[in-house]
Write a protein that holds these residues in place. Structure first.
Motif, PDB file in Angstrom:
ATOM      1  N   GLU A 103       0.843  -1.190   0.000  1.00  0.00           N
ATOM      2  CA  GLU A 103       0.000   0.000   0.000  1.00  0.00           C
ATOM      3  C   GLU A 103       0.880   1.243   0.000  1.00  0.00           C
ATOM      4  N   VAL A 104       0.517   2.211  -0.873  1.00  0.00           N
ATOM      5  CA  VAL A 104       1.294   3.453  -0.939  1.00  0.00           C
ATOM      6  C   VAL A 104       0.477   4.688  -0.606  1.00  0.00           C
ATOM      7  N   GLU A 105      -0.855   4.568  -0.613  1.00  0.00           N
ATOM      8  CA  GLU A 105      -1.677   5.756  -0.389  1.00  0.00           C
ATOM      9  C   GLU A 105      -3.108   5.335  -0.092  1.00  0.00           C
ATOM     10  N   ARG A 106      -3.816   6.177   0.686  1.00  0.00           N
ATOM     11  CA  ARG A 106      -5.237   5.965   0.946  1.00  0.00           C
ATOM     12  C   ARG A 106      -6.013   7.232   0.631  1.00  0.00           C
ATOM     13  N   ARG A 107      -7.191   7.021   0.039  1.00  0.00           N
ATOM     14  CA  ARG A 107      -8.153   8.096  -0.171  1.00  0.00           C
ATOM     15  C   ARG A 107      -9.513   7.585   0.287  1.00  0.00           C
ATOM     16  N   GLY A 108      -9.949   7.980   1.466  1.00  0.00           N
ATOM     17  CA  GLY A 108     -11.176   7.444   2.022  1.00  0.00           C
ATOM     18  C   GLY A 108     -11.035   5.938   2.207  1.00  0.00           C
ATOM     19  N   ASN A 109     -12.007   5.191   1.686  1.00  0.00           N
ATOM     20  CA  ASN A 109     -11.953   3.730   1.763  1.00  0.00           C
ATOM     21  C   ASN A 109     -11.131   3.108   0.643  1.00  0.00           C
ATOM     22  N   ASP A 110     -10.656   3.913  -0.279  1.00  0.00           N
ATOM     23  CA  ASP A 110      -9.878   3.402  -1.407  1.00  0.00           C
ATOM     24  C   ASP A 110      -8.391   3.393  -1.060  1.00  0.00           C
ATOM     25  N   ARG A 111      -7.752   2.253  -1.327  1.00  0.00           N
ATOM     26  CA  ARG A 111      -6.322   2.104  -1.071  1.00  0.00           C
ATOM     27  C   ARG A 111      -5.598   1.828  -2.381  1.00  0.00           C
ATOM     28  N   ILE A 112      -4.434   2.412  -2.534  1.00  0.00           N
ATOM     29  CA  ILE A 112      -3.655   2.294  -3.752  1.00  0.00           C
ATOM     30  C   ILE A 112      -2.460   1.394  -3.468  1.00  0.00           C
ATOM     31  N   TYR A 113      -2.258   0.410  -4.355  1.00  0.00           N
ATOM     32  CA  TYR A 113      -1.196  -0.580  -4.178  1.00  0.00           C
ATOM     33  C   TYR A 113      -0.293  -0.612  -5.406  1.00  0.00           C
ATOM     34  N   LEU A 114       1.014  -0.768  -5.119  1.00  0.00           N
ATOM     35  CA  LEU A 114       2.003  -0.915  -6.170  1.00  0.00           C
ATOM     36  C   LEU A 114       2.780  -2.201  -5.949  1.00  0.00           C
ATOM     37  N   PRO A 115       3.242  -2.832  -7.055  1.00  0.00           N
ATOM     38  CA  PRO A 115       4.107  -4.010  -6.896  1.00  0.00           C
ATOM     39  C   PRO A 115       5.439  -3.595  -6.305  1.00  0.00           C
TER      40      PRO A 115
END
Length: 206
Positions: A193-205
């Protein structure tokens, strides 16, 4: 000013929609991490506000939406976008059928509907791996508790293409899985995980 077609059953989104759509700033945050602009998948497209934003950037967008009335609005909202491919289906672990269910705790919210993929019902469920994509640069999953199953059905594609992933992580009722199980699955696939926006989480390999 752009207006968005919404299902008659919806009493939730009309007051929240802007010309850009709904929470598109979350998508924009994920796009900052994207380095290739070939293919994006919108899993749980609803009426297509994120789909349209993706279509402005990617060569190809593939959108999945299982509900008949929301899919009809998605078709209307995507008219003229020649780089968008629409599937009236839910993403899941295997090819089967399921039932569309309303969330009783969120009446009037057509974005809160979810699928019970137990072979009973008339909603098509299919794994993303069935598409055999050569490229996938962004995968968005907002499938109301079906994220773990959708990841299982996309495993080969994720390992092959290593897309940026933006996934809703939210605890839901009606016997749906703990969303942290989907997070653990992504971790096992080499994502962080690299970032969160509300309930949305952003993931990078990694």
């Amino acid at each position: 000013m752009r207006t968005w077609a919404l299902p008659k059953a919806d009493t939730y989104f009309a007051s929240l929609m802007t010309e850009a759509g709904f929470q598109v700033d979350h998508l924009i945050a994920a796009l900052r991490h994207v380095t290739g602009w070939r293919t994006a998948v919108d899993g749980g497209a609803h009426v297509g506000t994120w789909t349209a934003a993706m279509a402005a950037r990617f060569a190809e967008v593939i959108a999945f939406e299982p509900a008949a009335d929301t899919f009809g609005c998605l078709e209307k909202n995507m008219r003229g976008l020649v780089n968008v491919e629409l599937h009236r289906a839910a993403l899941g672990e295997r090819h089967c059928y399921g039932a569309l269910c309303d969330d009783p705790t969120r009446p009037g919210n057509t974005g809160a509907r979810f699928i019970r993929a137990n072979g009973v019902g008339n909603v098509l469920v299919r794994p993303l791996d069935d598409l055999g994509l050569d490229a996938l640069d962004l995968l968005k999953l907002d499938v109301e508790g079906g994220e773990l199953a959708a990841l299982a059905g996309a495993r080969d594609t994720i390992l092959r293409c290593r897309p940026v992933i933006i996934m809703e992580v939210k605890r839901l009722g009606s016997g749906r899985p703990d969303p942290e199980l989907a997070v653990e699955d992504l971790t096992s696939l080499g994502y962080e995980e690299v970032e969160r926006r509300g309930n949305d989480r952003i993931y990078l390999p990694r």
